[in-house]
Structure formats: structure tokens, C-alpha cells
Write an enzyme that holds these catalytic residues in place. Structure first.
Site, mmCIF file in Angstrom:
data_model
loop_
_atom_site.group_PDB
_atom_site.id
_atom_site.type_symbol
_atom_site.label_atom_id
_atom_site.label_comp_id
_atom_site.label_asym_id
_atom_site.label_seq_id
_atom_site.Cartn_x
_atom_site.Cartn_y
_atom_site.Cartn_z
ATOM 1 N N ASP A 32 70.718 70.570 84.969
ATOM 2 C CA ASP A 32 70.572 69.114 85.014
ATOM 3 C C ASP A 32 71.123 68.607 86.350
ATOM 4 O OD1 ASP A 32 70.270 66.740 82.602
ATOM 5 O OD2 ASP A 32 71.203 66.167 84.506
ATOM 6 N N HIS A 48 53.157 70.021 77.862
ATOM 7 C CA HIS A 48 53.700 68.659 77.877
ATOM 8 C C HIS A 48 53.618 68.029 76.492
ATOM 9 C CE1 HIS A 48 54.637 64.680 79.510
ATOM 10 N NE2 HIS A 48 53.735 64.239 78.649
ATOM 11 N N GLY A 96 68.223 56.811 74.346
ATOM 12 C CA GLY A 96 68.306 56.777 75.812
ATOM 13 C C GLY A 96 67.457 57.827 76.498
ATOM 14 N N HIS A 101 59.221 64.210 78.467
ATOM 15 C CA HIS A 101 58.713 65.579 78.316
ATOM 16 C C HIS A 101 59.805 66.250 77.484
ATOM 17 C CE1 HIS A 101 56.751 69.399 80.091
ATOM 18 N NE2 HIS A 101 57.723 69.814 79.292
ATOM 19 N N HIS A 103 62.711 67.923 75.863
ATOM 20 C CA HIS A 103 63.703 68.834 76.452
ATOM 21 C C HIS A 103 64.933 68.895 75.575
ATOM 22 C CE1 HIS A 103 64.223 64.783 78.136
ATOM 23 N NE2 HIS A 103 65.528 65.024 78.127
HETATM 24 P P1 AMP Z 1 67.101 62.358 78.757
HETATM 25 O O1 AMP Z 1 67.936 61.159 79.095
HETATM 26 O O2 AMP Z 1 67.489 63.015 77.462
HETATM 27 O O3 AMP Z 1 65.628 62.047 78.838
HETATM 28 O O4 AMP Z 1 67.458 63.445 79.840
HETATM 29 C C1 AMP Z 1 66.839 63.554 81.068
HETATM 30 C C2 AMP Z 1 67.774 64.369 81.922
HETATM 31 O O5 AMP Z 1 67.034 64.820 83.054
HETATM 32 C C3 AMP Z 1 68.983 63.627 82.446
HETATM 33 O O6 AMP Z 1 70.181 64.265 82.000
HETATM 34 C C4 AMP Z 1 68.830 63.704 83.974
HETATM 35 O O7 AMP Z 1 70.059 63.878 84.643
HETATM 36 C C5 AMP Z 1 67.918 64.894 84.134
HETATM 37 N N1 AMP Z 1 67.103 64.918 85.342
HETATM 38 C C6 AMP Z 1 66.373 63.903 85.853
HETATM 39 N N2 AMP Z 1 65.722 64.307 86.953
HETATM 40 C C7 AMP Z 1 66.043 65.603 87.148
HETATM 41 C C8 AMP Z 1 65.677 66.601 88.120
HETATM 42 N N3 AMP Z 1 64.855 66.318 89.150
HETATM 43 N N4 AMP Z 1 66.211 67.835 87.996
HETATM 44 C C9 AMP Z 1 67.063 68.118 87.001
HETATM 45 N N5 AMP Z 1 67.418 67.242 86.032
HETATM 46 C C10 AMP Z 1 66.925 65.999 86.114
HETATM 47 ZN ZN ZN Z 2 55.564 66.926 81.208
#
Ligand code: AMP
Ligand code: ZN
Length: 114
Positions: A32, A48, A96, A101, A103
């Protein structure tokens, strides 16, 4: 299937750089960019789906989600979470979710507050 406008699909395609820790034909795990624990990784499928509920009632998609979940302990142990880890999936506005996508956050490497 990937989505042209999705950040994590771009990471899968290599169009956006990421710090990869595990990859196979089904899934990818990377660090992250804004870690909220000593170890903070994200596990994604190479398909996706926006939400966990998108896998509902579809045998192939459900199997992929289960595969990813079952793989996470091995990847976590190999990357600094020998003493345990937490898996979090934010779904929707109230949780939040910021990247649509599906994860799983994998967090550990220290005693986590609860
Ligand atoms: P969520 O809030 O559960 O949708 O988590 C999205 C996560 O993606 C957050 O913890 C961000 O810090 C992380 N994130 C966003 N952009 C990137 C990126 N380019 N590379 C790695 N992590 C990312
Ligand atoms: Zn995607």
C-alpha cells in the site's frame, strides 16, 4: 476482464508502478502506498470486480475470491507477518472504499490496535 479507468487494473497492466510482493495468474499482492501499519499490503484479483458482492452467485468469481483469501496467509508470512495479520475489505461509502476494484488489505508486522 480489466477496466481501462481503474487504478488497480492499471497496476495489473504495469501502466502504474507498484511494489509487488506476490503475483500469479489469478492475483497480485503489492505494498500500500500509504501504509497504515508496519506491513500493509493489498491483494487484488486480475479480474475487475468493484465490490465483494460482485462475486455473488457467480461460481468462477467466487472461486477466485476464495483462492485469493486462501493464498493470503502464505504471502503474509513470507512478508513480515509471521506473528499474525489482519485482513480488511472496505465495501462502499460507509466503509470509506476509495478504489473500486475489490481488494483485501493485509496488515501486520506489529501488534495492531483494535
Ligand atoms: P480502500 O480505501 O479500501 O479503497 O483502499 C485503497 C487503498 O489503496 C488505500 O489504502 C490507498 O493507500 C491505496 N492506494 C491508492 N493508490 C495506490 C497505489 N498507486 N499504489 C498502492 N496503493 C495505493
Ligand atoms: Zn480494476
Amino acid at each position: 476482464m480489466l477496466d481501462d479507468n481503474c487504478l488497480f487494473c492499471k497496476i495489473i497492466r504495469g501502466e502504474v508502478p507498484s511494489d509487488k510482493v506476490y503475483e500469479d495468474e489469478t492475483m497480485l499482492v503489492f505494498k500500500d502506498i500509504e501504509p497504515k501499519a508496519k506491513v500493509h499490503m493489498l491483494a487484488i484479483l486480475k479480474n475487475h470486480f468493484k465490490l465483494l458482492s460482485d462475486a455473488d452467485m457467480d461460481e468462477q468469481k467466487s472461486a477466485e475470491v476464495l483462492y485469493m483469501l486462501m493464498k493470503i496467509p502464505e504471502v503474509a508470512r513470507a512478508n513480515g507477518c509471521e506473528k499474525g495479520f489482519r485482513i480488511i475489505a472496505n465495501q462502499g461509502e460507509d466503509a470509506g472504499q476509495s478504489v473500486f476494484h475489490l481488494h483485501f488489505h493485509i496488515m501486520g508486522g506489529e501488534t495492531l490496535p483494535w
